[in-house]
Design an enzyme around this catalytic site. Structure first.
Site, PDB file in Angstrom:
ATOM      1  N   ARG A 159       0.823  -1.211   0.000  1.00  0.00           N
ATOM      2  CA  ARG A 159       0.000   0.000   0.000  1.00  0.00           C
ATOM      3  C   ARG A 159       0.859   1.264   0.000  1.00  0.00           C
ATOM      4  NH1 ARG A 159      -5.673  -1.316   3.154  1.00  0.00           N
ATOM      5  NH2 ARG A 159      -5.310  -3.554   3.428  1.00  0.00           N
TER       6      ARG A 159
ATOM      7  N   GLU B 169     -10.895  -8.024  -6.537  1.00  0.00           N
ATOM      8  CA  GLU B 169     -10.282  -9.074  -7.362  1.00  0.00           C
ATOM      9  C   GLU B 169     -11.120  -9.475  -8.581  1.00  0.00           C
ATOM     10  OE1 GLU B 169      -8.399  -8.757  -3.601  1.00  0.00           O
ATOM     11  OE2 GLU B 169     -10.520  -9.178  -4.001  1.00  0.00           O
TER      12      GLU B 169
ATOM     13  N   THR C 299       0.168  -5.661  -6.335  1.00  0.00           N
ATOM     14  CA  THR C 299      -1.056  -6.350  -5.915  1.00  0.00           C
ATOM     15  C   THR C 299      -2.047  -5.402  -5.246  1.00  0.00           C
ATOM     16  OG1 THR C 299      -1.861  -8.427  -4.994  1.00  0.00           O
ATOM     17  CG2 THR C 299      -0.309  -7.151  -3.631  1.00  0.00           C
TER      18      THR C 299
END
Length: 447
Positions: A84, A347, A433
């Protein structure tokens, strides 16, 4: 408009806190980031920039310049701080060229290095950003480190080495790879728990969802980010995918293809929402697969995205549960109360975005638009967006949390799904990610 609404409410009620609580109109700090603040600011920076929300981007940048303090003392998740904070700062630096983002990323990277001081060099999961002490999660069996956590540092750490000129970051992640290449893989699969002391697996649980997921994603993306020079990463990805296809991919009675979890050789026929990123990953890898595998992997990517879509359409809110199962009579549905929640996760729309860009089949945009409508209808509240406790009940109960990844990932992937392909082109960028774009290195790159 959704992004602006999410940001404006965060700014009004929670600026500087990690997340907005939209029902109570206040901020949440939590204990994942070791005393760091502003997770939503850092996660939102590149999304605001890409969406050309210029005034909002300036507000976020100003907070980073004036208020983002790295001299903190709490215990942080190495993984979460990396994906992050470091991911968000690096991406924003590469998009804007503004030094403040680079210097903060490098300073924070230095603070994570002591986590690697273990007998194997496999980092522990939790680090005190003040003292540099590190330890494993209390819930991780026998003091183990988690595959998805130590396997999801590679992209960011290579950029930290490149920007700082200090090879230590790249060395740390290349060593993780060495340990993984040495250890025996059961059936070619990677279990989720590894001892940072012995370098051996602690138990044989394999999952492409939580605990495992982004390790696999970072293999194919490491290869792409290196401009296809990092052949070791490509081989590890190809071998892992082959083992997954052989041992974990199954077809349900109703004809849905899913990826089961593996517990010491016994299959658990469930798929987590987190595992739904894998359709996009496999589609991305398929573009670069050898001729004889390419078509099969393209089909597999589409097939695996299908039950993820079904998990949305089979719920009353048209949003998918945290996990869904394929057992007696129920398919692509959550069968346990504890798995019926939706926390604004990205996702499924991430896979829609990749499949749209790689196939241009209109259904992926239709599916994405269904998600937009469901979010607006069920998750938008007076002061932001909130997760919901049960996707099978309307009107839903809200959980009072606007996750930072909603701004970093969910809204970014939806925006990219409806953008032209040259907005953050897959030829030039890989997404970490947390959906933070990092540039593909088109020059001679050596780790």
């Amino acid at each position: 408009q959704m992004m602006k609404f999410a940001w404006d409410n965060y700014k009004q009620y929670a600026l500087g806190k990690n997340e907005l609580r939209p029902l109570t109109k206040n901020g949440h700090i939590g204990n994942m980031f070791g005393g760091l603040r502003g997770a939503t600011v850092i996660d939102a920076l590149d999304t605001l920039y890409i969406m050309e929300l210029e005034e909002e981007f300036q507000e976020a940048k100003q907070w980073v310049e004036k208020s983002f303090d790295l001299n903190v003392n709490g215990e942080a998740s190495l993984f979460e701080v990396n994906i992050r904070y470091i991911g968000g700062l690096l991406a924003t630096y590469y998009l804007t060229g503004e030094e403040v983002f680079k210097s903060k990323a490098l300073e924070l990277g230095e603070k994570l290095l002591p986590a690697f001081n273990t007998p194997t060099g496999i980092p522990r999961g939790v680090i005190s950003l003040g003292s540099g002490m590190s330890w494993s999660w209390g819930w991780a069996s026998a003091g183990s480190s988690i595959l998805a956590e130590f396997g999801t540092l590679h992209l960011e750490f290579l950029h930290l080495s490149e920007l700082s000129g200090n090879p230590v970051f790249a060395e740390k992640v290349m060593n993780i790879r060495r340990v993984l290449n040495r250890v025996e893989k059961p059936q070619g699969l990677y279990p989720n728990f590894l001892s940072p002391v012995t370098g051996s697996w602690v138990q044989h649980h394999v999952s492409i969802g939580g605990l495992g997921d982004s390790f696999y994603e970072y293999l194919i993306k490491s290869w792409l980010m290196s401009d296809k020079k990092d052949s070791e990463a490509k081989k590890m990805y190809d071998d892992a995918l082959e083992a997954i296809e052989k041992h974990l991919v199954r077809k349900s009675a109703g004809g849905l293809t899913y990826i089961a979890e593996w517990r010491g050789g016994i299959l658990d026929h469930k798929m987590g929402h987190l595992a739904c990123f894998s359709g996009g990953m496999i589609a991305l890898g398929a573009e670069h697969a050898p001729e004889e595998k390419r078509q099969r992997h393209r089909e597999l990517a589409a097939e695996i995205t299908s039950p993820c879509h079904e998990s949305y359409t089979r719920s009353d809110t048209k949003l998918g549960p945290e996990a869904f199962r394929f057992d007696a009579g129920s398919e692509a549905m959550a069968t346990r109360l504890s798995e019926r929640y939706y926390i604004l996760r990205p996702e499924v729309v991430e896979s829609y975005m990749y499949l749209w860009r790689l196939t241009h089949q209109p259904k992926y945009r239709h599916w994405g638009w269904e998600v937009v409508q469901a979010l607006e209808k069920h998750c938008r509240v007076e002061a932001g967006f909130s997760g919901i406790r049960d996707v099978y009940s309307t009107p839903p109960m809200h959980d009072n949390m606007q996750q930072s990844f909603f701004l970093a990932e969910t809204l970014k992937y939806l925006y990219l799904l409806f953008s032209e392909d040259d907005v953050l082109s897959l030829e030039d960028w890989v997404f970490n990610t947390e959906a933070h774009p990092l540039p593909i290195n088109h020059t001679d790159f050596k780790a």
